[in-house]
Design a protein around this motif. Structure first.
Motif, mmCIF file in Angstrom:
data_model
loop_
_atom_site.group_PDB
_atom_site.id
_atom_site.type_symbol
_atom_site.label_atom_id
_atom_site.label_comp_id
_atom_site.label_asym_id
_atom_site.label_seq_id
_atom_site.Cartn_x
_atom_site.Cartn_y
_atom_site.Cartn_z
ATOM 1 N N LEU A 205 0.813 -1.209 0.000
ATOM 2 C CA LEU A 205 0.000 0.000 0.000
ATOM 3 C C LEU A 205 0.846 1.258 0.000
ATOM 4 C CD1 LEU A 205 -2.617 -0.982 2.748
ATOM 5 C CD2 LEU A 205 -2.794 -1.346 0.281
ATOM 6 N N ILE A 206 0.320 2.292 -0.641
ATOM 7 C CA ILE A 206 0.877 3.648 -0.542
ATOM 8 C C ILE A 206 -0.077 4.429 0.356
ATOM 9 C CG2 ILE A 206 1.590 5.704 -1.793
ATOM 10 C CD1 ILE A 206 1.662 3.891 -4.341
ATOM 11 N N ARG A 207 0.383 4.797 1.556
ATOM 12 C CA ARG A 207 -0.454 5.511 2.522
ATOM 13 C C ARG A 207 -0.021 6.962 2.610
ATOM 14 N NH1 ARG A 207 -1.379 2.330 7.853
ATOM 15 N NH2 ARG A 207 -2.770 1.286 6.370
ATOM 16 N N ASP A 208 -0.942 7.902 2.390
ATOM 17 C CA ASP A 208 -0.583 9.315 2.449
ATOM 18 C C ASP A 208 -0.759 9.861 3.861
ATOM 19 O OD1 ASP A 208 -3.289 9.874 2.859
ATOM 20 O OD2 ASP A 208 -3.654 10.484 0.783
ATOM 21 N N GLU A 209 -0.499 11.153 4.037
ATOM 22 C CA GLU A 209 -0.519 11.768 5.357
ATOM 23 C C GLU A 209 -1.906 11.745 5.998
ATOM 24 O OE1 GLU A 209 2.046 12.745 7.198
ATOM 25 O OE2 GLU A 209 3.285 11.900 5.602
ATOM 26 N N SER A 210 -2.955 11.700 5.172
ATOM 27 C CA SER A 210 -4.316 11.672 5.707
ATOM 28 C C SER A 210 -4.758 10.269 6.088
ATOM 29 C CB SER A 210 -5.292 12.244 4.675
ATOM 30 O OG SER A 210 -5.390 11.373 3.548
ATOM 31 N N GLY A 211 -3.914 9.257 5.766
ATOM 32 C CA GLY A 211 -4.262 7.882 6.066
ATOM 33 C C GLY A 211 -4.938 7.154 4.929
ATOM 34 N N LYS A 212 -5.073 7.804 3.791
ATOM 35 C CA LYS A 212 -5.696 7.163 2.629
ATOM 36 C C LYS A 212 -4.712 6.189 1.985
ATOM 37 C CE LYS A 212 -7.718 8.134 -1.905
ATOM 38 N NZ LYS A 212 -8.052 9.187 -2.902
ATOM 39 N N ASP A 213 -5.203 5.007 1.637
ATOM 40 C CA ASP A 213 -4.367 3.963 1.047
ATOM 41 C C ASP A 213 -4.667 3.779 -0.432
ATOM 42 O OD1 ASP A 213 -3.210 3.425 3.505
ATOM 43 O OD2 ASP A 213 -4.586 1.777 3.971
ATOM 44 N N VAL A 214 -3.601 3.549 -1.194
ATOM 45 C CA VAL A 214 -3.713 3.167 -2.602
ATOM 46 C C VAL A 214 -2.994 1.838 -2.773
ATOM 47 C CG1 VAL A 214 -3.096 3.747 -4.989
ATOM 48 C CG2 VAL A 214 -3.843 5.553 -3.415
ATOM 49 N N LEU A 215 -3.676 0.870 -3.360
ATOM 50 C CA LEU A 215 -3.097 -0.457 -3.555
ATOM 51 C C LEU A 215 -2.157 -0.449 -4.760
ATOM 52 C CD1 LEU A 215 -2.952 -3.496 -2.910
ATOM 53 C CD2 LEU A 215 -4.993 -3.800 -4.343
ATOM 54 N N LEU A 216 -0.876 -0.812 -4.510
ATOM 55 C CA LEU A 216 0.112 -0.851 -5.577
ATOM 56 C C LEU A 216 0.283 -2.261 -6.135
ATOM 57 C CD1 LEU A 216 2.358 0.594 -7.215
ATOM 58 C CD2 LEU A 216 3.942 -0.019 -5.366
ATOM 59 N N ALA A 217 0.331 -3.250 -5.261
ATOM 60 C CA ALA A 217 0.561 -4.628 -5.705
ATOM 61 C C ALA A 217 0.158 -5.597 -4.605
ATOM 62 C CB ALA A 217 2.031 -4.831 -6.086
ATOM 63 N N GLU A 218 0.068 -6.871 -4.975
ATOM 64 C CA GLU A 218 -0.208 -7.929 -4.011
ATOM 65 C C GLU A 218 0.863 -9.009 -4.131
ATOM 66 O OE1 GLU A 218 -4.514 -9.027 -3.582
ATOM 67 O OE2 GLU A 218 -4.697 -7.747 -5.364
ATOM 68 N N GLU A 219 1.067 -9.750 -3.030
ATOM 69 C CA GLU A 219 2.045 -10.833 -3.074
ATOM 70 C C GLU A 219 1.560 -12.023 -2.255
ATOM 71 O OE1 GLU A 219 5.859 -9.846 -1.400
ATOM 72 O OE2 GLU A 219 5.109 -9.896 0.652
ATOM 73 N N LYS A 220 2.114 -13.176 -2.587
ATOM 74 C CA LYS A 220 1.833 -14.412 -1.868
ATOM 75 C C LYS A 220 3.105 -14.866 -1.180
ATOM 76 C CE LYS A 220 -0.683 -17.994 -0.707
ATOM 77 N NZ LYS A 220 -1.936 -17.860 0.034
ATOM 78 N N GLY A 221 2.974 -15.264 0.075
ATOM 79 C CA GLY A 221 4.110 -15.799 0.811
ATOM 80 C C GLY A 221 3.768 -17.152 1.415
ATOM 81 N N MET A 222 4.720 -18.049 1.435
ATOM 82 C CA MET A 222 4.539 -19.345 2.076
ATOM 83 C C MET A 222 5.856 -19.776 2.694
ATOM 84 S SD MET A 222 2.671 -21.857 3.022
ATOM 85 C CE MET A 222 1.170 -22.064 2.058
ATOM 86 N N ASP A 223 5.931 -19.671 4.011
ATOM 87 C CA ASP A 223 7.113 -20.120 4.750
ATOM 88 C C ASP A 223 6.772 -21.470 5.376
ATOM 89 O OD1 ASP A 223 8.140 -17.662 4.072
ATOM 90 O OD2 ASP A 223 7.718 -16.755 6.022
ATOM 91 N N ILE A 224 7.527 -22.490 5.011
ATOM 92 C CA ILE A 224 7.238 -23.856 5.446
ATOM 93 C C ILE A 224 8.282 -24.290 6.472
ATOM 94 C CG2 ILE A 224 6.943 -26.248 4.706
ATOM 95 C CD1 ILE A 224 6.267 -25.114 1.901
ATOM 96 N N TYR A 225 7.828 -24.553 7.696
ATOM 97 C CA TYR A 225 8.696 -24.966 8.796
ATOM 98 C C TYR A 225 8.570 -26.479 8.978
ATOM 99 C CZ TYR A 225 9.249 -20.070 10.243
ATOM 100 O OH TYR A 225 9.564 -18.731 10.297
#
Length: 300
Positions: A205-225
């Motif tokens: 997210l890109i969050r400005d000074e007013s707290g408004k968010d703009v979605l830039l990208a998404e990602e998937k994570g998988m950490d396997i223990y």
């Protein structure tokens, strides 16, 4: 006037409810503590979707596949608080203090990441967190990272905890990306037959000074223990015994700051050095006065 039979039924119902609650809590504790021990870990991340204004110049993060040996040390074990320290074992002579996770039962004090190096203090309602566990995740210098409260789920053979929380950029991106400033993390900790998985569905997210968010990208994570014999992590266990007193002093100092129940604002660097760098340079016998003085320099 209530009859004896109705009174008895009400008492029995309450007793059954309390018994179920305690059984459920013990299941939760067993799941949390099962994440301790020695693990071979595979870290996997890939950017899935992009939404930039200029798609021609946008550079997504590279797909990451890494592996490591990690020791998870149980530091505190009480009915309402479980603390676990992660240690990366690069070699017998190179141990890296990694992240820490604290689990608190029906916790009402939360530090929510805002942006930059700022966290907002929030007081949660007691009714809203009934039966829940807060996971508090800390950075390598024991400063805050992200926190969230949710219910452990044990049903249909599944055993997991899921929560959404805002966080700073992960270390793998801090030196490579400056086009977003908040990572909204959906974390799933699932206990498996061979260990546990840390699954993530993250929004950049890109969050400005007013707290408004703009979605830039998404990602998937998988950490396997994957659990392996504790003897494989003997170097991490030894390192922690030698360095545990130092890091207890650090944790205790942070706790005094958290106990103020105020927003927390930190300096990113002091004298061009990050906090973790200064703390990592200390000898194991450094005094609490030394660690307190270093941390104080970073608190605005």
């Amino acid at each position: 006037m209530i009859s004896k039979s109705l009174y008895f039924s009400a008492v029995m119902a309450l007793a059954c409810s309390l018994g179920f609650s305690q059984d459920k809590k013990q299941q939760d504790i067993k799941s949390i503590k099962s994440m301790c021990g020695c693990y071979e870990v595979k870290f996997n991340f890939t950017e899935t979707f992009q939404y930039p204004k200029d798609s021609l110049t946008y550079k997504p993060s590279e797909t990451k596949h890494e592996s490591a040996l990690e020791w998870v040390e149980l530091l505190e074990d009480t009915p309402n608080k479980i603390v676990m320290q992660h240690l990366l074992i690069v070699s017998d002579d190179m141990i890296i203090k990694h992240w820490r996770q604290d689990w608190l039962y029906e916790n009402t004090d939360l530090y929510s990441f805002d942006k930059g190096t700022s966290w907002k203090y929030k007081k949660l309602d007691k009714k809203a967190v009934k039966g829940q566990w807060t996971q508090k995740v800390f950075q390598v210098d024991d400063s805050p990272r992200y926190e969230g409260s949710s219910t452990w789920v044990h049903v249909d053979g599944e055993n997991y905890w899921s929560n959404v929380a805002d966080a700073p950029l992960p270390r793998r991106e801090q030196t490579k990306r400056n086009d977003y400033n908040v990572l909204k993390r959906r974390n799933i900790h699932e206990i498996t037959a061979t260990g546990w998985n840390h699954e993530q569905d993250n929004a950049k997210l890109i969050r400005d000074e007013s707290g408004k968010d703009v979605l830039l990208a998404e990602e998937k994570g998988m950490d396997i223990y994957t659990k392996v014999p504790d003897i494989k992590c003997i170097a991490g266990q030894k390192w922690w015994k030698e360095n545990s007193a130092l890091w207890k002093n650090v944790r205790d100092k942070w706790q005094t700051l958290f106990d103020r129940h105020q927003d927390l604002n930190l300096e990113a660097k002091v004298d061009r050095k990050a906090l973790y760098s200064l703390l990592f340079d200390l000898k194991p016998n450094a005094t609490k006065a030394e660690t307190d003085a270093i941390i104080n320099k970073f608190v605005k």
